[in-house]
Write an enzyme that holds these catalytic residues in place. Structure first.
Site, PDB file in Angstrom:
ATOM      1  N   GLY A 110       1.776  23.996 -22.496  1.00 24.33           N
ATOM      2  CA  GLY A 110       2.827  24.313 -23.462  1.00 24.33           C
ATOM      3  C   GLY A 110       2.518  25.581 -24.221  1.00 24.33           C
ATOM      4  N   GLU A 126       5.905  27.831 -19.282  1.00 20.32           N
ATOM      5  CA  GLU A 126       4.567  27.538 -19.798  1.00 20.32           C
ATOM      6  C   GLU A 126       3.784  26.648 -18.834  1.00 20.32           C
ATOM      7  OE1 GLU A 126       2.810  28.594 -22.249  1.00 20.32           O
ATOM      8  OE2 GLU A 126       4.250  29.701 -23.490  1.00 20.32           O
ATOM      9  N   GLU A 173      -9.903  23.652 -16.213  1.00 20.24           N
ATOM     10  CA  GLU A 173      -9.862  22.590 -15.218  1.00 20.24           C
ATOM     11  C   GLU A 173      -8.474  21.962 -15.315  1.00 20.24           C
ATOM     12  OE1 GLU A 173     -13.040  19.868 -16.010  1.00 20.24           O
ATOM     13  OE2 GLU A 173     -12.462  18.469 -14.410  1.00 20.24           O
TER      14      GLU A 173
END
Ligand SMILES: [Zn+2]
Length: 216
Positions: A110, A126, A173
């Site tokens: 986001g 996003e 990650e």
């Protein structure tokens, strides 16, 4: 900078409380502009004169105004648009943050809504930027006020359509978690915690989130 009243003490608001999002914010309502934000608002954006804080005719609260040209510097929260990406097999994609705040902890993708895009466009953009995945924004999981940060966080459910995980400076990650294996102890933000909890309540009420004790 102090507001001249505390909205939480207004009797007409008692029946409503602070809304379901009150759990995602720590400070009382009605406290005026957060100090860190007020510190960035020193000069009139129109004429450069130093702004002053106080009563302004016609305004229902004290505000920052320009004594020279009369410009009022309204301060409003910004919108952060996020998604809870869900894979076809019902797992939730989270990323381990590469930047502060919350570096090393897990959050949903986001970011700030741009002024020339819609909320669904921002959700798609996003999510793609931070994970490499294309999602289709679906239902709104929740809207959460963070008064201390002057933001409102919107969380969409997002159906993962395609794409491959793509690590980037914002994501160390990326991993899809089964709903019963969400890394609660390593969640970055209260708003992430509440959005995941609200998503579970709606889609997987059989699963209860672990307690998260916040030390902020
Ligand atoms: Zn001015």
């Amino acid at each position: 900078m102090e507001g001249d009243r505390n909205l939480a003490n207004e009797p007409f608001l008692d029946v409503f409380g602070r809304g379901p999002d009150a759990r995602s914010t720590n400070i009382p309502s009605g406290g005026g502009v957060p100090p860190w934000l007020a510190a960035t608002l020193n000069y009139c954006s129109r004429c450069g004169t130093e702004l002053t804080f106080g009563e302004i005719e016609g305004e229902d609260r004290q505000r920052l105004g320009c004594p020279s040209c009369g410009h009022i510097a309204y301060v409003n929260p910004r919108l952060v648009v996020t998604t809870i990406p869900v894979t076809d097999d019902g797992r939730i994609v989270l990323l381990r943050r590469g930047i502060e705040p919350g570096r090393g902890l897990w959050a949903q993708p986001g970011g700030f809504l741009e002024v020339d895009e819609t909320v669904t466009e921002a959700a798609v953009r996003e999510t793609l930027e931070e994970t490499g995945l294309i999602v289709e924004p679906g239902e709104i999981v929740g809207l959460y006020s963070r008064l201390e940060a002057a933001v409102v966080v919107l969380a969409f459910e997002g159906r993962v359509l395609r794409g491959d995980y793509r690590l980037n400076p914002e994501a160390l990650e990326i991993q899809a978690f089964r709903p019963d294996a969400i890394p609660w102890k390593g969640i970055a933000f209260k708003t992430t915690y509440w959005a995941l909890r609200d998503w579970l309540n709606r889609r997987r009420p059989d699963i209860h989130p672990a307690d998260r004790h916040w030390d902020e």
